[in-house]
Design an enzyme around this catalytic site. Structure first.
Site, PDB file in Angstrom:
ATOM      1  N   PHE A 132       0.886  -1.110  -0.059  1.00  0.00           N
ATOM      2  CA  PHE A 132       0.081   0.102   0.182  1.00  0.00           C
ATOM      3  C   PHE A 132       0.817   1.101  -0.077  1.00  0.00           C
ATOM      4  O   PHE A 132       1.673   1.301   0.807  1.00  0.00           O
ATOM      5  CB  PHE A 132      -0.959   0.011   1.255  1.00  0.00           C
ATOM      6  N   ASP A 204       1.473  -4.905   8.771  1.00  0.00           N
ATOM      7  CA  ASP A 204       0.484  -4.165   8.543  1.00  0.00           C
ATOM      8  C   ASP A 204      -0.893  -4.944   8.452  1.00  0.00           C
ATOM      9  O   ASP A 204      -0.969  -5.836   7.232  1.00  0.00           O
ATOM     10  CB  ASP A 204       0.415  -3.076   7.187  1.00  0.00           C
ATOM     11  N   TYR A 229     -11.044   1.530  10.351  1.00  0.00           N
ATOM     12  CA  TYR A 229     -12.402   1.870   9.788  1.00  0.00           C
ATOM     13  C   TYR A 229     -12.654   1.171   8.767  1.00  0.00           C
ATOM     14  O   TYR A 229     -13.607   1.010   7.933  1.00  0.00           O
ATOM     15  CB  TYR A 229     -12.203   3.344   9.144  1.00  0.00           C
ATOM     16  N   LYS A 230     -11.728  -0.128   8.255  1.00  0.00           N
ATOM     17  CA  LYS A 230     -12.022  -1.070   7.529  1.00  0.00           C
ATOM     18  C   LYS A 230     -13.051  -2.364   7.975  1.00  0.00           C
ATOM     19  O   LYS A 230     -14.303  -1.995   8.537  1.00  0.00           O
ATOM     20  CB  LYS A 230     -10.863  -1.686   7.032  1.00  0.00           C
ATOM     21  N   ARG A 378     -12.444  -4.276  -7.245  1.00  0.00           N
ATOM     22  CA  ARG A 378     -12.014  -5.106  -5.770  1.00  0.00           C
ATOM     23  C   ARG A 378     -13.467  -5.192  -5.188  1.00  0.00           C
ATOM     24  O   ARG A 378     -14.048  -4.195  -4.997  1.00  0.00           O
ATOM     25  CB  ARG A 378     -11.335  -4.278  -5.071  1.00  0.00           C
TER      26      ARG A 378
HETATM   27  C1  LIG Z   1      -5.818   1.543   4.284  1.00  0.00           C
HETATM   28  C2  LIG Z   1      -4.641   1.111   4.566  1.00  0.00           C
HETATM   29  C3  LIG Z   1      -3.776   2.051   4.997  1.00  0.00           C
HETATM   30  C4  LIG Z   1      -4.255   3.354   5.693  1.00  0.00           C
HETATM   31  O1  LIG Z   1      -3.613   4.273   6.294  1.00  0.00           O
HETATM   32  P1  LIG Z   1      -4.205   5.677   6.882  1.00  0.00           P
HETATM   33  O2  LIG Z   1      -3.170   6.111   7.820  1.00  0.00           O
HETATM   34  O3  LIG Z   1      -5.468   5.338   7.671  1.00  0.00           O
HETATM   35  O4  LIG Z   1      -4.691   6.573   5.725  1.00  0.00           O
HETATM   36  C5  LIG Z   1      -2.612   1.914   5.373  1.00  0.00           C
HETATM   37  N1  LIG Z   1      -1.840   0.687   4.871  1.00  0.00           N
HETATM   38  C6  LIG Z   1      -2.613  -0.325   4.325  1.00  0.00           C
HETATM   39  C7  LIG Z   1      -1.900  -1.530   3.857  1.00  0.00           C
HETATM   40  C8  LIG Z   1      -4.125   0.015   3.959  1.00  0.00           C
HETATM   41  O5  LIG Z   1      -4.685  -0.939   3.467  1.00  0.00           O
END
Ligand SMILES: *Cc1c(COP(=O)(O)O)cnc(C)c1O
Length: 419
Positions: A132, A204, A229-230, A378
């Site tokens: 990501f 992560d 939030y996911k 997705r």
């Molecule tokens: C959604 C996501 C993030 C989001 O990071 P934020 O700091 O909340 O914007 C980070 N890493 C991964 C792998 C994600 O899927």
């Protein structure tokens, strides 16, 4: 379930799957708009009714009437630990090894800095080019700040990870479940390989926590971060979380040394002394309202075994995958997720040359997944509130959108800011 021929099911068969689903009652805990096939809980989980009540209480009672006294009386000051303890159960950690705080990006900064400080003679951070982007951006930022020739070594294929680990590597930093393809890394195996060469690991868990069983302690992971939030349904921009292995907590320090990570924040000392344990990874005042929302959302997991969640998640994904492939043959979609269910997280991704427009056309028909550049459709499958009929109907709509060519309409080909 593993022997079900998902491609051959009729809608009545799928209705029977819903009727026999041991988790079916959990959907009532959420507000899911009528007629919406929401397959994007891996980007933003829906609102649980108890969250609305809790936020109302936090605002109307704790804040409005309790004011400053609520830091003690309503337990605001303990929220990062209390919420962290609830997340700990979902990721295979002890309660006092997890705190809820800040964003995933900021937490990555903290644990990466801590890991690099623990290996001062090593300079290399290993990750994947397909990680990501924010994870890679934060690592770039740390490397430039460290100013001692730190290097980001990115592999293009997961199979290359073991060969990238050598005696110069300080940290192996991976996203456990790929946000694009849903590929699950073998956390225990890769952690062992990293440790064998003297490196630490950062995992992560943005697409793992609340989505599938995770065993951080069992895998001997060093650090982890993840998203509120996911799959945890904490609301837009919910606080994220952070894990530090118990054996590292006394040695690990982080540079965002704010007063909430101080040993005695209300002593107002002029010098920084880190708190004992995981608390030293806190920084400043928590966002109490969003933390309250996440706290309430996590209670839904009290009644859920992660193994049961995983069983349903796999079945939902298998059903959708089989139905799409059976209905959409020759219409330009190609599976990019692993075909083997045990290597795939709680999502199914397909490539299509016009993926952006196809997703816009699906959303116009109330099937909400998301587009990930350059060409990925997705779909997230979240067993708490997604029904088997949702997966079945979404595949049918996908066929209609592709077979009719309606995605070619101009309005579906205009890019918006958030995809
Ligand atoms: C959604 C996501 C993030 C989001 O990071 P934020 O700091 O909340 O914007 C980070 N890493 C991964 C792998 C994600 O899927």
């Amino acid at each position: 379930m593993t022997t079900t021929n998902f491609a051959g099911l009729a809608r009545a068969d799928v209705e029977a799957l819903d009727a026999n689903d041991p988790l079916r009652g959990l959907r009532d805990a959420f507000h899911v708009p009528d007629g919406l096939l929401y397959l994007d809980g891996n980007s933003l989980g829906p609102m649980a009714h108890r969250v609305r009540e809790r936020v109302r209480k936090a605002v109307e009672q704790e804040w409005a009437d309790g004011l400053i006294g609520s830091w003690n009386d309503a337990g605001w000051v303990d929220l990062p630990r209390r919420v962290g303890g609830k997340i700990a159960r979902l990721v295979g950690a002890q309660a006092r090894s997890v705190v809820a705080t800040d964003s995933t990006s900021v937490n990555l900064f903290k644990v990466l800095a801590a890991a690099l400080q623990l290996s001062p003679e090593r300079r290399v951070i290993v990750s994947e080019r397909s990680n990501f982007p924010t994870d890679l951006y934060m690592a770039e930022g740390i490397a430039s700040l460290a100013g001692r020739g730190h290097e980001l070594r990115l592999v293009d294929d997961p199979a290359e990870i073991p060969a990238a680990l050598d005696e110069r590597v300080a940290v192996l930093m991976l996203t456990h479940v790929s946000y694009r393809t849903g590929l699950i890394h073998d956390m225990a195996d890769l952690t062992r390989r990293a440790h064998d060469c003297g490196a630490l690991t950062i995992w992560d868990l943005a697409h793992s926590a609340g989505a599938l069983p995770v065993d951080l302690e069992g895998a001997d992971a060093d650090f982890a971060i993840g998203c509120g939030y996911k799959y945890l349904n904490g609301g837009p921009g919910a606080p994220a979380f952070l894990y530090v292995a118990p054996g590292l907590q006394a040695r690990a320090t982080q540079p965002l040394s704010g007063w909430f990570g101080h040993a005695a924040p209300f002593a107002f000392d002029s010098g920084y002394r880190p708190a004992d344990g995981i608390d030293r990874f806190l920084t400043g005042t928590p966002g109490v309202i969003s933390m309250s929302a996440l706290d309430a959302a996590l209670d839904i997991f009290d009644a859920v075994e992660m193994a049961a969640l995983r069983t349903k998640s796999v079945a939902l994904c298998e059903l959708f995958l089989a139905q799409v492939e059976a209905r959409c043959r020759g219409l330009g979609v190609a599976l990019v997720s692993p075909r083997e269910a045990d290597r795939r997280g709680s999502q199914v991704s397909f490539a299509h040359p016009n993926a952006y427009a196809v997703m816009q056309a699906l959303i116009a028909r109330r099937v909400v997944g998301d587009f990930r550049a350059p060409d990925i459709l997705r779909f997230g499958f979240t067993p708490l509130y997604t029904r088997y009929t949702d997966a079945f109907d979404a595949a049918a709509v996908m066929h209609e959108v592709l077979a009719s060519g309606e995605w070619e309409r101009p309005e579906f080909n205009v890019r918006r800011a958030v995809t």
